[in-house]
Design an enzyme around this catalytic site. Structure first.
Site, PDB file in Angstrom:
ATOM      1  N   ARG A  30       0.839  -1.332   0.147  1.00  0.00           N
ATOM      2  CA  ARG A  30       0.053   0.002   0.046  1.00  0.00           C
ATOM      3  C   ARG A  30       0.893   1.341   0.016  1.00  0.00           C
ATOM      4  NH1 ARG A  30      -3.606  -0.338   5.044  1.00  0.00           N
ATOM      5  NH2 ARG A  30      -1.919  -1.468   5.864  1.00  0.00           N
ATOM      6  N   ASN A  48      -6.525  -2.581   2.636  1.00  0.00           N
ATOM      7  CA  ASN A  48      -6.328  -3.743   2.690  1.00  0.00           C
ATOM      8  C   ASN A  48      -7.821  -4.367   2.936  1.00  0.00           C
ATOM      9  OD1 ASN A  48      -3.755  -4.159   2.593  1.00  0.00           O
ATOM     10  ND2 ASN A  48      -3.291  -4.562   4.568  1.00  0.00           N
TER      11      ASN A  48
END
EC number: 6.2.-.-
Length: 809
Positions: A30, A48
């Site tokens: 990320r 997520n």
């Protein structure tokens, strides 16, 4: 990174949702996406969730393509992207680009394996000017604990063993900063807020150490090791036992207290320079030692210095590893010698993970323990690799490798969710989901009650981690394997179909799956050599030639079946196999007439042969087995290796291999290799390898006092030659040299192919006959890979059943 600078795009703006699956959580993906998005000027967000990483982005097509291309080209070190799916998105997307908190949903992401400490973290713990100086639990998104601390997904701190350790202000700032390499590194910690190491006495008595000579508890533990003490160490996936590997008395004490008389010990050294004093380290072996997986690497023990023979009795290899955690790195900082770093357990029991259990079971072995206050959520052994045939091959798949998934080959895209229960020894299990196989870490031998309990715990854990809902189960055909009994019970209680799979067929399928052999590919000749497996006919198999694919097999060749007097006891006492082989080939009278002067005759005569012979004649507890492993036991016993008993599984074969040098192999010509024949039979009879001539030649060499290493070399070469000859014989549809072949590919599997000499001899001979040879490297050739084969076979079965139902409808 290939991302362009932020520039205006003339193309139309589009809004998309991008789904990234694979090993993508807790590995820094990320923040990598955040950095790319900011560099190219994308608006949107990423988070997520149970399926992996989700991105919602708004920008020009070229920007979105640049994001995807950079993710594929340069993912973070621990990430493995299995798939990227894109679709239009019609919701709102905020300006700028942010990272959101995790979402919920069914788990379809992968849990990362534990990874060895990275270069950046290693530099920090040795830098006295940074706040993590000598902190033994330093990590970041590029390294550190993963599977060993995880309890559920999404992979967030609250779902790991780090939950009891609230972040301090400094660590929290790093954790929340997308530009920091510790952004959402769930095990982030420091001296202030994280786990702490402590040196204790198991008996609870207080003690002190000189502060001026030792920096902290970790350093004090090393001083104890240097003074000859055995110290228990709470490591990543379980307790370990450590002592000075150059101290023969400490090693002998460890063996006696642990109840491990001959099985080799693993070693750890602070760097490659130390290892190279005791073993030869090739470039790929050095790379493996320093890799993020950081396995034990089996190396030739031919360095300029020698370690005590008690480290690996009778073997020509040493199993070395480098420190993979900051605790180990700090522990060995000033240790210029190797240390034994073996599993913290009593012999044949699973590795201890709990602190209370450590006091109960390890206090009789070690006086001191280096512990910490972070729970080991999941037991994970060290992985083991070895270079054979010019390639590194996994012998035990655990820390660093599991639970990384393996993509199933073409044709398996529509696979249902399958749970395969594996075998009984070196057990693993395997989940299939989304066309990928998740093979568990090494579990051990399920005959041990504690290991079986841990196996069942891990089955539950994996099903939760991967949100796995099987539509079918797979198990070994053996009626008494504990794994198979559990599968049958579960199938009945859950109303699921159970596919029972012949052991050696599963071996073959595991090799095919690992090598990407498509579902609809032509059958191959699978040569599967191991100790024992339950045959399709109810007999014991172990030296098999199968014409096989995922859907089925035909047994086209085997080794000559020979009785195992005493059943399982014969696998522990090689003299029994030797006697049975000699009786099957020539009988006692002929043996006594021709070879009564041999030491082996006297040794056998001292055994209770009348009882054994009565068992053989009455066929009581003496099942016949076509086992290559038992043939190795018999040959080893004939030259005096492990004659009375094996201290661990495969010891006799390992020691027979160990006495064969490359020089001896080269010097022993083909004409001296022991002959093993393939009798000419009726077309309907099963071809088999007959060892009679081999035994006559071997015993003749014993009369001539031929050295044992030469005998071992001649046996290995003769066996490999007969295996290749059997493959050629089975390939031909007729007697002419130019007759069409039944197959052009051979797959090798089974524990006997972890013998380097046999493996390399067989591969080179098959390749010289123009066969394509498939072998294991990512999964073990031994029973540790069986669950993968079971899963692939079950998938093929259910895929075909589904196709049949669709066709019928």
């Amino acid at each position: 990174m290939n991302t362009p600078l932020r520039t205006p795009f003339a193309e139309p703006i589009q809004t998309v949702e991008i789904r990234v699956r694979g090993r993508v959580q807790g590995v820094g993906l990320r923040p990598a996406i955040w950095r790319i998005a900011h560099a190219i000027g994308l608006d949107g967000e990423t988070l997520n969730d149970g399926e992996g990483v989700l991105i919602r982005a708004r920008g020009a097509a070229a920007q979105i393509s640049a994001l995807i291309d950079d993710m594929r080209a340069a993912p973070p070190p621990l990430a493995e992207i299995a798939s990227i799916d894109i679709r239009d998105y019609h919701g709102d997307v905020r300006p700028g680009f942010v990272i959101l908190q995790s979402g919920c949903g069914g788990a379809r992401t992968e849990v990362s394996p534990d990874a060895a400490i990275c270069v950046a973290c290693a530099a920090e713990i040795f830098d006295p000017f940074v706040r993590r100086f000598r902190y033994p639990f330093t990590n970041c998104t590029h390294c550190g604990p993963r599977l060993s601390i995880v309890r559920s997904v999404p992979y967030d701190r609250a779902t790991t063993a780090m939950a009891p350790f609230p972040l301090c202000e400094a660590c929290g700032a790093e954790y929340r900063d997308p530009s920091d390499r510790r952004f959402h590194a769930e095990a982030t910690a420091c001296h202030v807020c994280g786990p702490r190491a402590k040196l204790i006495r198991f008996d609870g008595r207080a003690f002190s150490f000189e502060q001026h000579s030792m920096l902290d508890d970790v350093d004090a533990a090393l001083s104890l090791i240097q003074k000859g003490e055995i110290v228990a160490i709470k490591a990543l996936g379980g307790y370990q036992l450590a002592c000075d590997a150059t101290n023969a008395q400490a090693i002998a004490t460890l063996r006696q207290r642990k109840g491990r008389d001959r099985k080799p010990f693993a070693l750890m050294a602070r760097d490659l320079e130390v290892i190279r004093r005791y073993a030869t380290v090739g470039d790929d072996e050095a790379a493996a030692l320093a890799s993020r997986e950081a396995p034990i690497v089996l190396l030739a023990a031919d360095g300029r210095e020698r370690l005590p023979d008690q480290i690996a009795p009778g073997l020509a290899t040493l199993g070395f590893m480098l420190p993979s955690t900051p605790l180990h790195l700090l522990l060995l900082r000033r240790m210029t010698r190797p240390v034994v770093m073996t599993s913290g357990n009593l012999s044949d029991e699973p590795q201890v993970t709990g602190d209370t259990e450590a006091v109960q079971k390890l206090s009789t072995i070690a006086s001191y323990a280096l512990i910490h206050n972070r729970e080991i959520a999941n037991r994970i052994d060290d992985s083991v690799v070895r270079r054979m045939g010019g390639k590194l091959r996994v012998l035990r798949r655990a820390r660093g490798y599991a639970p990384a998934s393996i993509a199933l080959p073409d044709g398996f895209e529509g696979s249902p969710e399958i749970l395969a229960y594996g075998g009984e020894l070196k057990s693993t299990f395997c989940l299939v989901k989304d066309g990928r196989a998740v093979l568990s870490q090494h579990q051990g031998d399920l005959e041990d009650a504690l290991t079986y309990d841990d196996y069942r715990k891990n089955l539950t854990l994996y099903r939760e981690l991967f949100d796995h809902r099987p539509t079918g189960l797979a198990a070994d055909l053996h009626p008494d394997y504990l794994s198979s009994k559990l599968a049958r019970t579960t199938a009945k209680s859950d109303g699921l179909p159970l596919i029972e799979i012949q052991h050696h067929h599963a071996h073959a399928a595991a090799c095919l799956a690992e090598n990407g052999r498509p579902l609809d590919a032509a059958p191959v000749l699978a040569i599967v050599l191991d100790g024992l497996g339950y045959g399709a006919d109810g007999a014991i198999w172990g030296g098999e030639f199968l014409l096989a694919d995922y859907r089925g097999f035909e047994r086209v060749g085997t080794f000559k079946p020979v009785a195992m007097p005493g059943g399982a006891q014969a696998a522990r006492e090689p003299w029994r196999n030797l006697y049975a082989h000699l009786m099957a080939e020539m009988g006692w009278s002929a043996f006594a007439m021709n070879f009564a002067k041999l030491d082996v005759f006297a040794a056998l005569s001292a055994k209770p042969l009348a009882t054994v012979e009565a068992m053989l004649k009455a066929s009581v507890n003496s099942p016949k087995a076509s086992s290559c492993g038992r043939l190795f036991d018999a040959v080893a016993a004939s030259v005096g290796l492990c004659f009375d008993r094996q201290a661990y599984e495969g010891e006799a074969a390992a020691r027979l291999e160990a006495i064969v040098s490359s020089k001896t192999l080269a010097e022993e010509g083909e004409e001296l290799a022991y002959p093993l024949s393939i009798p000419t039979l009726k077309s309907s009879a099963l071809a088999y390898i007959e060892p009679l001539a081999m035994w006559s030649a071997l015993l003749g060499d014993l009369i001539l006092r031929t050295p044992a290493p030469v005998i071992a070399a001649r046996f290995h070469k003769g066996l490999a030659r007969s295996i290749a000859a059997m493959a050629l014989k089975l390939a031909r549809r007729g007697d002419a040299d130019d007759c069409p072949s039944r197959f052009d590919t051979v797959a090798l599997s089974g524990g006997c192919f972890q013998n380097k000499v046999l493996f390399e001899q067989v591969v080179s001979r098959l390749q010289a006959l123009d066969f394509e040879v498939l072998t294991h490297s990512r999964t073990p050739a031994n029973d540790g890979g069986v669950a993968l084969g079971q899963a692939a076979i079950a998938c093929a079965h259910l895929i075909d059943a589904g196709a049949g139902r669709r066709k019928a409808s």
